[in-house]
Design a protein around this motif. Sequence first.
Motif, PDB file in Angstrom:
ATOM      1  N   ILE A 123       0.837  -1.194   0.000  1.00 33.15           N
ATOM      2  CA  ILE A 123       0.000   0.000   0.000  1.00 33.15           C
ATOM      3  C   ILE A 123       0.876   1.250   0.000  1.00 33.15           C
ATOM      4  O   ILE A 123       1.832   1.352   0.776  1.00 33.15           O
ATOM      5  N   THR A 124       0.558   2.171  -0.891  1.00 35.92           N
ATOM      6  CA  THR A 124       1.205   3.474  -0.951  1.00 35.92           C
ATOM      7  C   THR A 124       0.144   4.545  -0.773  1.00 35.92           C
ATOM      8  O   THR A 124      -0.948   4.437  -1.336  1.00 35.92           O
ATOM      9  N   VAL A 125       0.455   5.555   0.025  1.00 43.78           N
ATOM     10  CA  VAL A 125      -0.492   6.650   0.249  1.00 43.78           C
ATOM     11  C   VAL A 125       0.068   7.915  -0.384  1.00 43.78           C
ATOM     12  O   VAL A 125       1.195   8.324  -0.094  1.00 43.78           O
ATOM     13  N   LEU A 126      -0.729   8.519  -1.266  1.00 49.06           N
ATOM     14  CA  LEU A 126      -0.342   9.755  -1.943  1.00 49.06           C
ATOM     15  C   LEU A 126      -1.152  10.923  -1.400  1.00 49.06           C
ATOM     16  O   LEU A 126      -2.292  10.749  -0.949  1.00 49.06           O
ATOM     17  N   ASP A 127      -0.550  12.099  -1.491  1.00 52.02           N
ATOM     18  CA  ASP A 127      -1.255  13.301  -1.062  1.00 52.02           C
ATOM     19  C   ASP A 127      -2.453  13.561  -1.972  1.00 52.02           C
ATOM     20  O   ASP A 127      -3.557  13.837  -1.512  1.00 52.02           O
ATOM     21  N   ASN A 128      -2.242  13.470  -3.272  1.00 55.65           N
ATOM     22  CA  ASN A 128      -3.322  13.625  -4.257  1.00 55.65           C
ATOM     23  C   ASN A 128      -2.861  13.020  -5.577  1.00 55.65           C
ATOM     24  O   ASN A 128      -1.717  12.554  -5.693  1.00 55.65           O
ATOM     25  N   LEU A 129      -3.727  13.044  -6.572  1.00 55.95           N
ATOM     26  CA  LEU A 129      -3.414  12.453  -7.885  1.00 55.95           C
ATOM     27  C   LEU A 129      -3.335  13.514  -8.986  1.00 55.95           C
ATOM     28  O   LEU A 129      -3.590  13.215 -10.147  1.00 55.95           O
ATOM     29  N   ASP A 130      -2.957  14.706  -8.630  1.00 56.88           N
ATOM     30  CA  ASP A 130      -2.872  15.777  -9.623  1.00 56.88           C
ATOM     31  C   ASP A 130      -1.725  15.515 -10.595  1.00 56.88           C
ATOM     32  O   ASP A 130      -0.586  15.258 -10.181  1.00 56.88           O
ATOM     33  N   VAL A 131      -2.038  15.561 -11.898  1.00 60.46           N
ATOM     34  CA  VAL A 131      -1.031  15.408 -12.961  1.00 60.46           C
ATOM     35  C   VAL A 131      -1.042  16.689 -13.789  1.00 60.46           C
ATOM     36  O   VAL A 131      -2.090  17.072 -14.316  1.00 60.46           O
ATOM     37  N   GLN A 132       0.122  17.327 -13.886  1.00 58.09           N
ATOM     38  CA  GLN A 132       0.188  18.597 -14.595  1.00 58.09           C
ATOM     39  C   GLN A 132      -0.186  18.418 -16.069  1.00 58.09           C
ATOM     40  O   GLN A 132       0.389  17.588 -16.774  1.00 58.09           O
ATOM     41  N   ASP A 133      -1.195  19.173 -16.497  1.00 61.93           N
ATOM     42  CA  ASP A 133      -1.682  19.174 -17.884  1.00 61.93           C
ATOM     43  C   ASP A 133      -2.259  17.819 -18.316  1.00 61.93           C
ATOM     44  O   ASP A 133      -2.591  17.645 -19.479  1.00 61.93           O
ATOM     45  N   GLY A 134      -2.361  16.866 -17.410  1.00 66.90           N
ATOM     46  CA  GLY A 134      -2.925  15.559 -17.750  1.00 66.90           C
ATOM     47  C   GLY A 134      -2.137  14.816 -18.815  1.00 66.90           C
ATOM     48  O   GLY A 134      -2.716  14.104 -19.644  1.00 66.90           O
ATOM     49  N   LYS A 135      -0.804  14.927 -18.787  1.00 63.87           N
ATOM     50  CA  LYS A 135       0.047  14.326 -19.812  1.00 63.87           C
ATOM     51  C   LYS A 135       0.424  12.890 -19.435  1.00 63.87           C
ATOM     52  O   LYS A 135       0.941  12.622 -18.348  1.00 63.87           O
ATOM     53  N   THR A 136       0.189  11.960 -20.361  1.00 59.81           N
ATOM     54  CA  THR A 136       0.499  10.551 -20.119  1.00 59.81           C
ATOM     55  C   THR A 136       1.989  10.316 -19.938  1.00 59.81           C
ATOM     56  O   THR A 136       2.420   9.545 -19.082  1.00 59.81           O
ATOM     57  N   LYS A 137       2.804  11.000 -20.747  1.00 61.89           N
ATOM     58  CA  LYS A 137       4.258  10.812 -20.683  1.00 61.89           C
ATOM     59  C   LYS A 137       4.800  11.221 -19.318  1.00 61.89           C
ATOM     60  O   LYS A 137       5.649  10.542 -18.729  1.00 61.89           O
ATOM     61  N   ALA A 138       4.285  12.336 -18.801  1.00 65.46           N
ATOM     62  CA  ALA A 138       4.741  12.806 -17.493  1.00 65.46           C
ATOM     63  C   ALA A 138       4.351  11.815 -16.402  1.00 65.46           C
ATOM     64  O   ALA A 138       5.153  11.494 -15.508  1.00 65.46           O
TER      65      ALA A 138
END
Length: 208
Positions: A123-138
């Motif tokens: 189990i990993t806990v993240l602060d949030n799932l925000d991805v800048q610009d919604g880019k798959t490569k990033a």
Amino acid sequence: MKLKVITLDGGKASGDVELNDDVFGLEPRADILHRVVTWQLEKRRAPASGTRERSDVARTGKKFGRQKGGGTARHGDRRAPIFIGGGKAHGQRTRTFGHSLNKKVRALGLKMALSAKAKTGAITVLDNLDVQDGKTKALAGQLAKLNLNKALFIDGEAINVSFAKASSNLVGIDVLPAIGANVYDILRADSLVLTRAAVEQLEARFNG
């Protein structure tokens, strides 16, 4: 159980999160998990529709033709399977495959699935799932750093739109809202990734 909360880019976020032992600290039982997974998979099956047999078709039952002397085989009515529009011989019967499972057993199974992942350190806990610009490569680069190749991500009340967009083409990455958390998807994932909001939602789901 206390876990560190990290950010999606691998950096450490402020603070830790305390996982409730009543949800994440149970001893998993294979029989309970098997029952819940079997119930889930059977519920996905559509019912088998039946075919109309000789007694089900709406055709006349009156005898046509003579019994003897007509030069043809003897027939009683037009519902016989050998005629067009007649009933199906040995047709498929209507069947339903689902069965009921007590709500307490389903809830216990989900707790045990979460506990199984916590017990193995998956189990990993993240602060949030925000991805800048919604880019798959990033996102692919960030997940590679975290060594998350086949993982199930569970968010809060709703799925993060940018993460859902970025992960839609990544094989092995699934994302669900907290209300959609289920035993089958949790067990078949190598890693389980929860957000802070997901932890709160899951614990409230069982304690509320």
